[in-house]
Each structure stands twice: as structure tokens, then as C-alpha cells.
Scaffold this motif. Structure first.
Motif, mmCIF file in Angstrom:
data_model
loop_
_atom_site.group_PDB
_atom_site.id
_atom_site.type_symbol
_atom_site.label_atom_id
_atom_site.label_comp_id
_atom_site.label_asym_id
_atom_site.label_seq_id
_atom_site.Cartn_x
_atom_site.Cartn_y
_atom_site.Cartn_z
ATOM 1 N N VAL A 470 0.853 -1.123 0.175
ATOM 2 C CA VAL A 470 -0.004 0.210 -0.120
ATOM 3 C C VAL A 470 0.915 1.117 0.152
ATOM 4 C CG1 VAL A 470 -1.849 1.309 1.134
ATOM 5 C CG2 VAL A 470 -1.896 -1.115 1.240
ATOM 6 N N CYS A 471 0.849 2.011 -1.036
ATOM 7 C CA CYS A 471 1.552 3.147 -1.184
ATOM 8 C C CYS A 471 1.560 4.214 -0.447
ATOM 9 C CB CYS A 471 1.616 3.562 -2.575
ATOM 10 S SG CYS A 471 2.256 2.507 -3.843
ATOM 11 N N ASP A 472 2.518 4.992 0.263
ATOM 12 C CA ASP A 472 2.231 5.885 0.959
ATOM 13 C C ASP A 472 1.697 5.806 2.386
ATOM 14 O OD1 ASP A 472 3.582 7.742 -0.971
ATOM 15 O OD2 ASP A 472 1.382 8.037 -1.857
ATOM 16 N N ASP A 473 1.802 4.524 3.085
ATOM 17 C CA ASP A 473 1.270 4.299 4.320
ATOM 18 C C ASP A 473 2.541 4.095 5.520
ATOM 19 O OD1 ASP A 473 2.205 1.898 3.493
ATOM 20 O OD2 ASP A 473 0.425 0.751 4.573
ATOM 21 N N GLY A 474 4.064 4.372 4.861
ATOM 22 C CA GLY A 474 4.894 4.308 5.631
ATOM 23 C C GLY A 474 5.128 2.695 6.151
ATOM 24 N N LYS A 475 4.617 1.828 5.636
ATOM 25 C CA LYS A 475 4.809 0.298 5.809
ATOM 26 C C LYS A 475 5.391 -0.519 4.676
ATOM 27 C CE LYS A 475 0.701 0.444 8.922
ATOM 28 N NZ LYS A 475 -0.738 -0.015 9.150
ATOM 29 N N ASP A 476 6.060 -1.586 5.158
ATOM 30 C CA ASP A 476 6.557 -2.602 4.252
ATOM 31 C C ASP A 476 5.594 -3.741 4.303
ATOM 32 O OD1 ASP A 476 7.904 -4.201 2.578
ATOM 33 O OD2 ASP A 476 9.316 -4.702 4.284
ATOM 34 N N ASN A 477 4.492 -3.603 3.738
ATOM 35 C CA ASN A 477 3.050 -4.224 3.586
ATOM 36 C C ASN A 477 3.509 -5.703 3.449
ATOM 37 O OD1 ASN A 477 2.256 -1.245 2.781
ATOM 38 N ND2 ASN A 477 0.595 -2.198 4.045
ATOM 39 N N ASP A 478 4.292 -6.121 2.226
ATOM 40 C CA ASP A 478 4.578 -7.151 1.592
ATOM 41 C C ASP A 478 5.744 -8.041 2.295
ATOM 42 O OD1 ASP A 478 6.064 -5.495 0.278
ATOM 43 O OD2 ASP A 478 5.259 -6.023 -1.767
ATOM 44 N N CYS A 479 6.240 -7.120 2.959
ATOM 45 C CA CYS A 479 7.703 -7.723 3.678
ATOM 46 C C CYS A 479 8.621 -7.972 2.513
ATOM 47 C CB CYS A 479 7.257 -9.239 4.487
ATOM 48 S SG CYS A 479 6.087 -8.812 6.079
ATOM 49 N N ASP A 480 8.707 -7.297 1.796
ATOM 50 C CA ASP A 480 9.941 -7.470 0.980
ATOM 51 C C ASP A 480 11.033 -6.520 1.012
ATOM 52 O OD1 ASP A 480 8.938 -4.958 0.022
ATOM 53 O OD2 ASP A 480 8.842 -5.144 -1.985
ATOM 54 N N GLY A 481 11.129 -5.885 2.320
ATOM 55 C CA GLY A 481 12.321 -4.756 2.624
ATOM 56 C C GLY A 481 12.194 -3.720 2.262
ATOM 57 N N ASP A 482 11.013 -3.225 1.364
ATOM 58 C CA ASP A 482 11.283 -1.723 0.867
ATOM 59 C C ASP A 482 9.843 -1.091 1.435
ATOM 60 O OD1 ASP A 482 13.346 -2.094 -0.686
ATOM 61 O OD2 ASP A 482 12.312 -2.906 -2.400
ATOM 62 N N VAL A 483 9.778 0.275 1.733
ATOM 63 C CA VAL A 483 8.676 0.898 2.000
ATOM 64 C C VAL A 483 8.319 1.955 1.038
ATOM 65 C CG1 VAL A 483 7.847 2.470 3.877
ATOM 66 C CG2 VAL A 483 9.317 0.665 4.334
ATOM 67 N N ASP A 484 6.933 1.803 0.681
ATOM 68 C CA ASP A 484 6.305 2.729 -0.230
ATOM 69 C C ASP A 484 7.144 3.129 -1.367
ATOM 70 O OD1 ASP A 484 4.411 3.160 1.867
ATOM 71 O OD2 ASP A 484 5.271 4.833 2.807
ATOM 72 N N THR A 485 7.623 4.271 -1.693
ATOM 73 C CA THR A 485 8.020 4.722 -2.952
ATOM 74 C C THR A 485 9.242 3.904 -3.373
ATOM 75 O OG1 THR A 485 9.245 6.421 -1.956
ATOM 76 C CG2 THR A 485 7.074 6.967 -2.740
ATOM 77 N N ALA A 486 9.848 3.428 -2.424
ATOM 78 C CA ALA A 486 11.060 2.570 -2.376
ATOM 79 C C ALA A 486 10.811 1.050 -3.382
ATOM 80 C CB ALA A 486 11.909 2.256 -1.253
ATOM 81 N N ASP A 487 9.291 0.722 -2.994
ATOM 82 C CA ASP A 487 8.994 -0.361 -3.403
ATOM 83 C C ASP A 487 8.806 -0.644 -5.024
ATOM 84 O OD1 ASP A 487 7.370 -2.919 -3.574
ATOM 85 O OD2 ASP A 487 7.472 -2.945 -1.723
ATOM 86 N N SER A 488 9.358 -1.498 -5.530
ATOM 87 C CA SER A 488 9.269 -1.538 -7.026
ATOM 88 C C SER A 488 7.802 -1.934 -7.328
ATOM 89 C CB SER A 488 10.148 -2.394 -7.644
ATOM 90 O OG SER A 488 10.273 -3.943 -6.907
ATOM 91 N N ASP A 489 7.139 -2.388 -6.410
ATOM 92 C CA ASP A 489 5.868 -3.275 -6.658
ATOM 93 C C ASP A 489 4.679 -2.267 -6.332
ATOM 94 O OD1 ASP A 489 6.725 -5.655 -6.831
ATOM 95 O OD2 ASP A 489 6.694 -6.089 -4.983
ATOM 96 N N CYS A 490 5.014 -0.898 -5.760
ATOM 97 C CA CYS A 490 4.028 0.202 -5.468
ATOM 98 C C CYS A 490 3.024 0.221 -6.527
ATOM 99 C CB CYS A 490 4.791 1.304 -5.061
ATOM 100 S SG CYS A 490 3.761 2.055 -3.620
ATOM 101 N N GLU A 491 3.456 0.539 -7.774
ATOM 102 C CA GLU A 491 2.561 1.105 -9.000
ATOM 103 C C GLU A 491 1.782 -0.191 -9.224
ATOM 104 O OE1 GLU A 491 4.342 2.671 -12.096
ATOM 105 O OE2 GLU A 491 5.090 4.658 -10.977
ATOM 106 N N ASP A 492 2.447 -1.577 -9.263
ATOM 107 C CA ASP A 492 1.636 -2.615 -9.854
ATOM 108 C C ASP A 492 0.739 -3.179 -9.036
ATOM 109 O OD1 ASP A 492 4.806 -3.885 -11.257
ATOM 110 O OD2 ASP A 492 3.321 -2.351 -12.256
ATOM 111 N N ASP A 493 1.081 -3.252 -7.466
ATOM 112 C CA ASP A 493 0.009 -3.645 -6.451
ATOM 113 C C ASP A 493 -1.045 -2.640 -6.147
ATOM 114 O OD1 ASP A 493 1.739 -5.568 -6.366
ATOM 115 O OD2 ASP A 493 2.586 -4.863 -4.411
ATOM 116 N N THR A 494 -1.232 -1.701 -6.831
ATOM 117 C CA THR A 494 -2.584 -0.818 -6.557
ATOM 118 C C THR A 494 -3.863 -1.611 -7.352
ATOM 119 O OG1 THR A 494 -1.221 1.139 -6.504
ATOM 120 C CG2 THR A 494 -3.930 1.344 -6.453
ATOM 121 N N PRO A 495 -4.578 -2.063 -6.406
ATOM 122 C CA PRO A 495 -5.723 -2.802 -7.100
ATOM 123 C C PRO A 495 -6.728 -2.204 -7.806
ATOM 124 C CG PRO A 495 -6.257 -2.812 -4.822
ATOM 125 C CD PRO A 495 -4.828 -2.052 -5.143
ATOM 126 N N ASP A 496 -7.174 -2.677 -8.942
ATOM 127 C CA ASP A 496 -8.488 -2.114 -9.632
ATOM 128 C C ASP A 496 -9.629 -2.843 -9.026
ATOM 129 O OD1 ASP A 496 -10.282 -1.547 -11.570
ATOM 130 O OD2 ASP A 496 -9.226 -1.953 -13.143
#
Length: 621
Positions: A470-496
Motif C-alpha cells: 500500500v503506497c504512502d502508508d509508511g509500511k513494508d506491507n508485503d515484507c519485501d524489505g522496501d517501504v512505499d516509494t522505494a518499493d518496486s511493486d508500488c505501482e503494480d500492486d494498486t488494485p483495480d
């Protein structure tokens, strides 16, 4: 004793030895002797005054059934059993199919004091004199060092209803060392203390046919870390506790300290109707029983008998009766509430335990598997009141250097199960406490051994390896070691929210989609579990769509179930109480099982969690 053994020999002469390779020992041992290889006891073997018998690690001592093999340590003699955790000494039957009462047992006589008239006793079955008078008395008498050993299938009957104990400690003094032993399948008591001051630790008493632990004649020693486990084919009390039956006020009064016991009866009738009382206090005994667990007895967890015993319990004698800081569970009842027939008691045992004592608990101690006779687990598990502070753990008694303080109730440390070391009959090497999988935030991922998935933050249900970032919530939601904007999945993980399996199943123009979306955005969003399921749902959207798209029958079955779910969702949105019927629950479970069969590991884990919540009714609405 020779006359008794000769008479019994006539009765059992047809019983043949199994024929193990060993040295046969009979008669008296009058000088220091060491057994370094297996031995067969033929008849009564006495270690006489002044002699020391040493049994080395790994030795098996067989009691010959045909001659009632028995080992007796006389006053002034010593027995040193040098077993180890991995190589115990075993005293057992010589029969190919061993059973209770195959041989005599282990009897030790010492010079410590008793409360019998004259201070002297004669052991059952002519097993020798014990106790003392005058200058012979020695409370610190030393009968040897006995460690890491077992006594099995003993307790032969030498007269009607009169059998030998597995271990008889007769006038044994506090200078004796006794620890890490097991008495299994004895015909009479597992271990009995006849007066004296002997102490022991790490004792296991299993499937003994009379009482598991017994004392009488003024025993004043200490016990810590003892396990009792009974089998109801032939069992009486877990603890049978007397001072002296013929004179309950005789001095010295029995007054032992017992800490950290786990006393397990047999509450079922699978093997029989016995296993009576967990702790029976009678004949004037005093006691300090703390930090213990008593469970599974058919008559009572604790009972008090005899007028003198009630006087002790009521504080009218110099010695005290303290039974506190304990857990009683699944006894029938936990504390006897019956009135005495022969005298008017000032209170019932129940009143004593619940009003006069202040720290006893009647609740499930949540032991692993205490009733299993072949592979028991006596450790308190997660949430047990034996380890979570529900019951105050008593400190070691003042002035008693033998008992050590612990931070748990019962005989077994939850982090170190000494009962499953190789020296016991269960003998599993390297049995240590594995950290249990704990899922504190209820997201299906936990921490510790045995977890299906490991959580990186077990305090936040929105953070776990199966969550979407979940982007911009200050958490590493998926436990991949990256938080928010540093997470490469951020754009792809936003659900439609419109691109989902439900839309595919019901059709893009189905009016019920709005009800379900409203349910998602209100009811589901109000709880951490609901929000988590929403995230997981969109995370696995494409995989679920692919599975349903490739199975027309499953897709049709899902549509029928969704039509029923819509009604529940609408009611939940309106604030009404929602009850998931058994039939709909079974439909949903069946659909989830079918999807799981074709799913990848991540989706399988999510479905496993969902099915568990449906089955238990732990739903986010």
C-alpha cells in the motif's frame, strides 16, 4: 525373607527366564562391588553394611521372576547408580513379555528417624531393618548416589494384597542423592518413603498399579520436578500421604515439601474404572505442596481424611498444611466437598482449597498431551495459566536449599522437556521445545517454528508476505524489505476495484456488484481482518480468474454461492446480524477447496486461512 522367597518359588517355578547374556548374582554382597555388564538377580540380593555396590552406565539388571529377584541395600551400605542421560541403568524383568509384578524391586534402608514406636521398622517382605534409635540416628545418612535409571515391571506379591514397591526408601537420609529416575508398571506403589529425610528430583512414575507416590512414618524430605501418569486398569491415588496410620499425632510428623509436580490421572474408562484421587492427605500428615498440576482423577483432585489431618490443616499443630499455587483440572470434582462420617470436620477439603488457600486455580493447564501413555507431552502450551502469570509461582521455601525457584507451574519447563530425554522409556533424544507458531495479529502469518509463512510484523495484520504493498502508508506491507516509494511493486500492486473474479463470474452489468462493493468499502474495511482479506483478494485476482475461467462447472457453482452471499452482504451493510448457514458455509468451503487444488503456494495459504475462519465462524462481519 528366604522362607518367603522359597514359598513363592514353588508358586512360580514354571516362569522361565528370557535367557539374556548376563552374570547371575545371588546372596549377599559384603565388599565393594562394581557391575559393568548385565546382571541377573537370582532371589534376594542384599548389599550388606559397609559394602558399596556401583552399577555403571548402560548396564541392565534383570530381576529373575522364577526366584523373585530383588535388590536390597542394607543400613550402612551404599548403592551408586552411574547412569547418564544417554546410557541409563535399567532394572527390569527377565521375561520376554514383561508385566507388572515380574520381580521384586529396589529397596534401600537407612539410619534416618521414623515416628514408629521405638524408632525402628522392618521392611515389607523381610527386606531388612531401617530407622534408628539413640546414637545410631543420622538425618543426613548417605545410602549412595543414584542417577539416570529406570525400575520396570517390579512389585511382586509376597503375600495376599501385599506387594513390593518399585522403589522403597526406608529411613533413608538426606545425604543420599536420588534424581532422574523412572518407575514404570509396578504392581504396588511406584515410590514410597517410610520415614526419613531423603530428597529426590526429576522422578517419573508411570502406570503403577497402586499409589504412584506414597509416604508414611514421618517422612520429612523434599521433592521437586516429579511426573505421575496413571493407567486406569489398576491405579489408586496419585499421592497417598500419611504421617502414621496407627498414631497420626506421633512425632516426628510427616512434613515434606513438594514443588513442581505434574500429577496425571486417567479420566477415561478405556483401560478401566480406577485412578481415584489425585492427592489424599490423611493420618495426620503436614505438607507444603506448591507449583503443581493435578488433573484427570475420577474421584477427586484432592481429599483430606482423619481428624488429626484436619487439625493440621486448621493450623492447630506446630506443622502446617499448605497446598497453594497449584492448578487442578478435569477431576471429579477438583476438591472433595463431602462431609466426614466419623467426626465433625471444621470445613470441607473444597473450603480449605478455595477459601483458606489463596492461589489455587481450577482451569485447563493446556498441557501438550498429558494422557498419551506412549508419547506424552507434559509441557504447558501457548496460553497456559501455568506459564502466563495467571497463577502466582511460589518461591522456594525459606531455608530449603534443595528446592530451586522456577517461573512456571508443573514439573516440566516449557522450554526444556526433561521427560523426553533418552534415559526415559519414551527416550526421544534431542527433544527440546520448539517455539510455537504465534499469529498475534490474525493475518495467517506468524513467527516461530512451524509457521506456514513467516510474518515480518506480527502486530499489524496489514503487513505480511501475502499482502499487497500500500503506497504512502509508511509500511513494508508485503515484507519485501522496501517501504512505499522505494518499493518496486508500488505501482503494480494498486488494485483495480472493478477488475476482479466476482465481476467475471456475475457479469460486469450485474446490479449486485454495487452491493458487494459497498460491503467491501464499509463492513470489510472496519476490521483488520476484513481489510486484509480485501488486499489478498485483489492480490490473487488474476490467478483466481484463471482458475475459474478454465473450469466452467466451478465457475457456475461459484455464481450460485455468490448470489446467496449478496443477501448476507446487504444485510451486513444495513447493520443487521448476519448468520452464515451451515449449508452455505459448506458450499463456500467446497469452492475454496477446489480453487486451492489448482492454486500456487501463496493462494493456497490464503485459502487455508479463509477456510479456517469460515469453519470457526471467525468472520469479519
Amino acid at each position: 525373607m528366604k522362607k518367603i522367597f522359597a514359598a513363592l518359588l514353588i508358586a512360580v517355578f514354571m516362569c522361565a527366564s528370557q535367557g539374556f547374556a548376563q552374570t547371575t548374582v545371588e546372596g549377599d554382597i559384603t565388599s565393594d562391588t562394581t557391575w559393568s555388564s548385565d546382571v541377573l538377580l537370582s532371589g534376594a540380593v542384599f548389599v550388606k553394611n559397609g559394602a558399596t555396590l556401583t552399577v555403571q552406565k548402560g548396564v541392565t539388571v534383570y530381576g529373575e521372576k522364577a526366584t523373585i529377584g530383588t535388590l536390597i541395600i542394607a543400613q550402612g551400605a551404599k548403592l551408586n547408580i552411574n547412569g547418564t542421560k544417554d546410557e541409563p541403568v535399567i532394572f527390569t524383568s527377565d521375561q520376554a513379555s514383561p508385566a507388572r509384578a515380574d520381580w521384586g524391586g529396589l529397596i534401600i534402608n537407612g539410619y534416618s528417624t521414623l515416628n514408629k514406636p521405638g524408632g525402628l521398622g522392618e521392611g515389607e517382605g523381610d527386606t531388612g531393618q531401617y530407622g534408628c534409635s539413640g546414637s545410631d540416628c543420622n538425618e543426613a545418612d548417605n545410602s549412595g548416589t543414584m542417577q539416570y535409571f529406570r525400575v520396570e515391571f517390579a512389585g511382586i506379591e509376597f503375600s495376599p494384597d501385599n506387594e513390593l514397591n518399585g522403589i522403597a526408601l526406608q529411613g533413608v537420609g538426606s545425604g543420599t542423592t536420588l534424581d532422574h529416575f523412572q518407575v514404570h508398571a509396578n504392581k504396588d506403589d511406584g515410590i514410597e518413603m517410610f520415614g526419613g529425610t531423603v530428597n529426590w528430583k526429576y522422578g517419573i512414575l508411570t502406570e503403577c498399579a497402586d499409589d504412584s507416590i506414597d509416604w508414611t512414618e514421618g517422612w520429612r524430605g523434599s521433592v521437586q520436578f516429579a511426573v505421575v501418569q496413571q493407567k486406569a486398569d489398576d491405579a489408586d491415588q496419585g499421592l497417598e500421604c500419611d504421617s502414621l496410620g496407627k498414631d497420626p499425632s506421633a512425632a516426628p510428623r510427616a512434613n515434606p515439601a513438594l514443588y513442581n509436580l505434574t500429577v496425571i490421572g486417567d479420566p477415561s474408562t478405556t483401560y478401566g474404572d480406577e485412578s481415584d484421587i489425585g492427592v489424599l492427605l490423611r493420618a495426620g500428615t503436614a505438607v507444603n505442596l506448591r507449583n503443581s498440576i493435578v488433573m484427570g482423577f475420577k474421584e477427586a483432585g484432592l481429599d483430606i481424611d482423619d481428624e488429626e489431618t484436619f487439625e493440621v490443616a486448621n493450623g492447630n499443630r506446630d506443622e502446617e498444611m499448605i497446598v497453594d499455587n497449584n492448578i487442578f483440572y478435569n477431576n471429579n470434582p477438583n476438591f472433595s466437598d463431602e462431609a466426614e462420617e466419623e467426626f465433625v470436620a471444621p470445613f470441607t477439603p473444597k473450603t480449605f482449597m478455595t477459601s483458606m488457600m489463596s492461589n489455587n486455580l481450577e482451569a485447563d493447564p493446556k498441557l501438550g498431551d498429558a494422557y498419551d501413555l506412549t508419547a506424552p507431552d507434559f509441557r504447558p502450551g501457548s496460553g497456559s495459566p501455568a506459564i502466563d502469570g495467571t497463577v502466582t509461582v511460589a518461591s522456594a521455601p525459606t531455608g530449603n536449599s534443595f528446592i530451586t525457584s522456577t517461573d512456571y507451574i508443573g514439573a516440566v519447563d516449557p522450554d526444556d522437556d526433561w521427560t523426553r530425554q533418552p534415559w526415559t522409556r519414551w527416550g526421544l533424544a534431542d527433544w527440546t521445545k520448539e517455539p510455537e507458531c504465534t499469529d498475534n495479529d490474525g493475518d495467517g502469518y506468524g513467527v516461530g517454528e512451524g509457521c506456514t509463512g513467516t510474518d515480518c510484523d506480527d502486530t499489524d495484520a496489514s503487513v505480511n508476505p501475502g499482502a499487497s504493498e500500500v503506497c504512502d502508508d509508511g509500511k513494508d506491507n508485503d515484507c519485501d524489505g522496501d517501504v512505499d516509494t522505494a518499493d518496486s511493486d508500488c505501482e503494480d500492486d494498486t488494485p483495480d476495484p472493478t477488475d476482479c473474479p466476482v465481476e467475471m463470474v456475475l457479469g460486469a452489468d450485474n446490479a449486485n456488484l454495487d452491493i458487494l462493493r459497498n460491503f467491501r468499502d464499509t463492513v470489510m474495511a472496519e476490521s483488520a481482518t476484513g481489510a486484509l482479506y480485501t488486499q489478498l483478494y485483489y492480490h490473487y485476482t488474476e490467478e483466481v480468474k484463471a482458475i475459474l475461467g478454465a473450469d466452467a462447472a466451478l465457475n457456475a457453482k461459484t455464481k450460485i454461492a455468490l448470489d446467496k452471499v449478496v443477501d448476507l452482504a446487504g444485510s451486513a451493510v444495513d447493520g443487521k446480524t448476519v448468520v452464515l448457514s451451515d449449508s452455505l458455509a459448506q458450499e463456500l468451503l467446497s469452492i475454496l477447496s477446489a480453487i486451492s487444488e489448482k492454486a500456487g503456494l501463496g493462494l493456497k495459504i490464503t485459502i487455508f486461512k479463509a477456510k479456517a475462519d469460515i469453519a470457526s465462524g471467525n468472520l469479519p462481519f
